[in-house]
Design a protein around this motif. Structure first.
Motif, PDB file in Angstrom:
ATOM      1  N   GLU A 188       0.666  -1.124   0.067  1.00  0.00           N
ATOM      2  CA  GLU A 188       0.019  -0.110  -0.048  1.00  0.00           C
ATOM      3  C   GLU A 188       0.867   1.230   0.114  1.00  0.00           C
ATOM      4  OE1 GLU A 188      -3.328   0.097  -0.540  1.00  0.00           O
ATOM      5  OE2 GLU A 188      -2.868  -2.138  -0.731  1.00  0.00           O
ATOM      6  N   ALA A 189       2.091   0.997   0.683  1.00  0.00           N
ATOM      7  CA  ALA A 189       2.929   2.408   0.754  1.00  0.00           C
ATOM      8  C   ALA A 189       3.413   2.558  -0.488  1.00  0.00           C
ATOM      9  CB  ALA A 189       4.204   2.067   1.752  1.00  0.00           C
ATOM     10  N   LEU A 190       3.850   1.637  -1.128  1.00  0.00           N
ATOM     11  CA  LEU A 190       4.658   1.827  -2.458  1.00  0.00           C
ATOM     12  C   LEU A 190       3.659   2.445  -3.535  1.00  0.00           C
ATOM     13  CD1 LEU A 190       6.734  -1.223  -3.092  1.00  0.00           C
ATOM     14  CD2 LEU A 190       7.441   1.171  -2.882  1.00  0.00           C
ATOM     15  N   LYS A 191       2.165   2.121  -3.527  1.00  0.00           N
ATOM     16  CA  LYS A 191       1.380   2.469  -4.501  1.00  0.00           C
ATOM     17  C   LYS A 191       0.766   3.796  -4.103  1.00  0.00           C
ATOM     18  CE  LYS A 191      -1.438  -1.307  -3.837  1.00  0.00           C
ATOM     19  NZ  LYS A 191      -2.492  -2.340  -4.539  1.00  0.00           N
ATOM     20  N   ALA A 192       0.714   4.019  -2.739  1.00  0.00           N
ATOM     21  CA  ALA A 192       0.631   5.628  -2.312  1.00  0.00           C
ATOM     22  C   ALA A 192       1.365   6.545  -2.659  1.00  0.00           C
ATOM     23  CB  ALA A 192       0.144   5.335  -0.849  1.00  0.00           C
ATOM     24  N   VAL A 193       2.576   6.151  -2.455  1.00  0.00           N
ATOM     25  CA  VAL A 193       3.771   7.165  -2.640  1.00  0.00           C
ATOM     26  C   VAL A 193       3.783   7.337  -4.203  1.00  0.00           C
ATOM     27  CG1 VAL A 193       6.376   7.639  -2.529  1.00  0.00           C
ATOM     28  CG2 VAL A 193       5.010   6.827  -0.549  1.00  0.00           C
ATOM     29  N   LYS A 194       3.695   6.210  -4.912  1.00  0.00           N
ATOM     30  CA  LYS A 194       3.727   6.685  -6.438  1.00  0.00           C
ATOM     31  C   LYS A 194       2.656   7.499  -6.819  1.00  0.00           C
ATOM     32  CE  LYS A 194       2.455   3.727 -10.290  1.00  0.00           C
ATOM     33  NZ  LYS A 194       2.211   2.282 -10.829  1.00  0.00           N
ATOM     34  N   GLU A 195       1.414   7.356  -6.213  1.00  0.00           N
ATOM     35  CA  GLU A 195       0.329   8.227  -6.630  1.00  0.00           C
ATOM     36  C   GLU A 195       0.593   9.568  -6.238  1.00  0.00           C
ATOM     37  OE1 GLU A 195      -2.297   7.422  -8.887  1.00  0.00           O
ATOM     38  OE2 GLU A 195      -0.835   5.912  -9.314  1.00  0.00           O
ATOM     39  N   GLN A 196       0.913   9.671  -5.194  1.00  0.00           N
ATOM     40  CA  GLN A 196       1.254  11.152  -4.399  1.00  0.00           C
ATOM     41  C   GLN A 196       2.304  11.856  -5.358  1.00  0.00           C
ATOM     42  OE1 GLN A 196       1.889  11.004  -0.151  1.00  0.00           O
ATOM     43  NE2 GLN A 196       0.980   8.816  -0.354  1.00  0.00           N
ATOM     44  N   LEU A 197       3.375  11.096  -5.787  1.00  0.00           N
ATOM     45  CA  LEU A 197       4.354  11.687  -6.794  1.00  0.00           C
ATOM     46  C   LEU A 197       3.807  11.911  -8.319  1.00  0.00           C
ATOM     47  CD1 LEU A 197       7.490   9.827  -5.633  1.00  0.00           C
ATOM     48  CD2 LEU A 197       6.787  12.136  -4.956  1.00  0.00           C
ATOM     49  N   ARG A 198       2.861  11.267  -8.660  1.00  0.00           N
ATOM     50  CA  ARG A 198       2.233  11.357  -9.850  1.00  0.00           C
ATOM     51  C   ARG A 198       1.257  12.420 -10.169  1.00  0.00           C
ATOM     52  NH1 ARG A 198       5.416   8.189  -9.728  1.00  0.00           N
ATOM     53  NH2 ARG A 198       6.117   6.183 -10.696  1.00  0.00           N
ATOM     54  N   ALA A 199       0.908  12.879  -8.688  1.00  0.00           N
ATOM     55  CA  ALA A 199       0.092  13.944  -8.734  1.00  0.00           C
ATOM     56  C   ALA A 199       0.786  15.540  -8.777  1.00  0.00           C
ATOM     57  CB  ALA A 199      -1.074  13.525  -7.389  1.00  0.00           C
ATOM     58  N   VAL A 200       2.016  15.288  -8.340  1.00  0.00           N
ATOM     59  CA  VAL A 200       2.665  16.525  -8.392  1.00  0.00           C
ATOM     60  C   VAL A 200       2.357  17.307  -9.974  1.00  0.00           C
ATOM     61  CG1 VAL A 200       4.629  17.839  -8.286  1.00  0.00           C
ATOM     62  CG2 VAL A 200       4.164  16.028  -6.571  1.00  0.00           C
ATOM     63  N   PRO A 201       1.806  18.249 -10.132  1.00  0.00           N
ATOM     64  CA  PRO A 201       1.841  19.026 -11.324  1.00  0.00           C
ATOM     65  C   PRO A 201       3.233  19.328 -12.064  1.00  0.00           C
ATOM     66  CG  PRO A 201       0.993  20.689  -9.649  1.00  0.00           C
ATOM     67  CD  PRO A 201       1.498  19.309  -9.256  1.00  0.00           C
ATOM     68  N   ARG A 202       3.197  18.943 -13.316  1.00  0.00           N
ATOM     69  CA  ARG A 202       4.511  19.428 -14.285  1.00  0.00           C
ATOM     70  C   ARG A 202       5.773  19.028 -13.498  1.00  0.00           C
ATOM     71  NH1 ARG A 202       0.828  23.720 -14.735  1.00  0.00           N
ATOM     72  NH2 ARG A 202      -0.076  23.732 -16.753  1.00  0.00           N
ATOM     73  N   ARG A 203       5.965  17.808 -12.787  1.00  0.00           N
ATOM     74  CA  ARG A 203       6.967  17.469 -12.081  1.00  0.00           C
ATOM     75  C   ARG A 203       7.603  18.539 -11.026  1.00  0.00           C
ATOM     76  NH1 ARG A 203       9.807  13.174 -15.945  1.00  0.00           N
ATOM     77  NH2 ARG A 203      10.352  14.756 -17.362  1.00  0.00           N
ATOM     78  N   GLY A 204       6.751  19.449 -10.766  1.00  0.00           N
ATOM     79  CA  GLY A 204       7.341  20.291  -9.681  1.00  0.00           C
ATOM     80  C   GLY A 204       7.845  21.832 -10.157  1.00  0.00           C
ATOM     81  N   ILE A 205       8.096  21.943 -11.453  1.00  0.00           N
ATOM     82  CA  ILE A 205       8.695  23.061 -11.968  1.00  0.00           C
ATOM     83  C   ILE A 205       7.777  24.359 -11.650  1.00  0.00           C
ATOM     84  CG2 ILE A 205       7.729  22.796 -14.176  1.00  0.00           C
ATOM     85  CD1 ILE A 205      10.401  23.840 -15.309  1.00  0.00           C
ATOM     86  N   GLY A 206       6.346  24.179 -11.666  1.00  0.00           N
ATOM     87  CA  GLY A 206       5.718  25.297 -11.235  1.00  0.00           C
ATOM     88  C   GLY A 206       5.717  26.080 -10.098  1.00  0.00           C
TER      89      GLY A 206
END
Length: 412
Positions: free
Chosen positions: A281-299
């Protein structure tokens, strides 16, 4: 012949606004802040060839000829034409108002190559060292890509036109940064910095890089952050909010190619990590939290430092995964580790900086810490717990019932 390069091949000059990371630098960092490597030449150095190579690299990469001028409206950067600069010196000193931002010191077969951080980052070093080797051997440098000043103008224009405004809700929704337990009350300066480095074995590293990612379609970054997030949560009792570093060379604009551009592109952005107890569950949760960062954080940097509209979030822990570092054999020189020279009195940006890299086939994780805040034993325990967490993840992913897909595996 292939397609003509799109980028201007001569010197790109003129004024540009500062980029987010440069604004952060001038707001918080000391003047003395360079990055450097030591090159060990295999044979006696051909000094005229070295001077020609340094001049060629300096003329080719516009960021090395930037000047930073203080104006009544704040600081701006100027891309300068090529001028007859003395790049081989007796010692390293930089004047950011006049340049140059590249200097080298030769001692026998050892060359100290230093670039002010305003003009360089980790990706840039790979380009610079490759080009220095090519030029030293008398070869022709690969075509230039989009110049740093052109990128700075495009980024500022995009931010001013509201191009990142759709991200504001994401950054505003982040929880507050939790405090860290401390052993002392400071100071937290560059001078008072300690480092603890721990390593996985080669077999464990191979499993982490090759076997683990397939199980939940994760990247190495996801796995390292799941382990780090769990350790920080157990230590503080709260879900951690940490700074992540990215290369920042995001594909935002048509007609812009940054693949061979030297400059400081690093993006730094906060991320909240909610790490459930079960590793799957942890790996799946962290993966989704990182994918939810818009434009890989540059904004985030653009909204905080260019438009002033994102909240000021200053995590106490940073994480950066640098990837693999292995010297190519048979070159003119061997490259030592990338080092930084920073004013020792300067404050540290974070209480803890955690940096992962794969070198010599093993994952090493370096924990840099403020000795005024945390004892070495505290940091050794945290580093040990992160390794233990990674070993648990490797074992979990080897189990026959492990695995699963998450929403980001099925793009809309």
């Amino acid at each position: 012949g292939g397609a003509e390069p799109r980028a201007e091949q001569g010197p790109v000059t003129g004024t540009a606004p500062l980029t987010p990371i440069q604004r952060w630098y001038f707001a918080t960092q000391p003047d003395r802040f360079d990055q450097r490597v030591v090159l060990e030449f295999a044979d006696d150095v051909d000094e005229p060839a070295l001077r020609r190579a340094l001049a060629a690299v300096w003329a080719h990469h516009d960021a090395l000829r930037l000047r930073f001028e203080q104006t009544p409206r704040g600081r701006v950067q100027h891309g300068e034409p090529v001028w007859p600069a003395e790049l081989l010196a007796d010692d390293v000193t930089f004047d950011v108002e006049h340049g140059p931002l590249l200097t080298a010191v030769l001692d026998g077969r050892r060359l100290l190559l230093a670039v002010h951080h305003l003009a360089v980052d980790g990706v840039s070093w790979r380009i610079l060292l490759e080009d220095l080797e090519t030029a030293y051997r008398g070869g022709e440098l690969a075509p230039k890509t989009t110049s740093y000043v052109q990128w700075a103008r495009r980024l500022a224009g995009h931010a001013a036109a509201g191009g990142f405004d759709d991200e504001l809700a994401h950054w505003q929704a982040l929880p507050p940064v939790p405090p860290l337990p401390a052993d002392g009350d400071g100071p937290a300066t560059i001078d008072g910095t300690g480092e603890v480095t721990v390593r996985l074995t080669e077999d464990e590293t191979r499993a982490l890089l090759r076997d683990v990612p397939d199980v939940y379609r994760t990247q190495v970054n996801d796995v390292l952050l799941a382990a780090l997030g769990r350790v920080l949560h157990d230590w503080t009792g709260q879900a951690p909010v940490i700074d992540l570093e990215g290369h920042g060379r995001e594909d935002l604009f048509d007609g812009v190619d940054l693949s061979r551009t030297v400059g400081w592109f690093t993006s730094v952005f906060p991320v909240a990590l909610d790490v459930p107890e079960d590793w799957g569950e942890a790996l799946k949760a962290v993966k989704e939290q990182l994918r939810a960062v818009p434009r890989r954080g540059i904004g985030y940097g653009a909204l905080r430092y260019l438009t002033g509209t994102a909240p000021d979030i200053d995590p106490l822990v940073s994480f950066n995964y640098l990837g693999r570092f292995d010297d190519a054999d048979g070159g003119a020189f061997q490259t030592g580790p990338l080092d930084a020279d920073v004013d020792p009195e300067a404050p540290r940006t974070h209480a803890l900086d955690v940096v992962g890299r794969v070198t010599g086939g093993t994952l090493e994780v370096a924990w840099s810490h403020a000795t005024g805040l945390h004892d070495r034993g505290t940091v050794e325990a945290l580093a040990g717990r992160m390794l233990a967490a990674l070993r648990e993840i490797i074992a979990h992913c080897a189990a026959p019932d492990a695995g699963g897909r998450t929403p980001s595996d099925f793009p809309l």
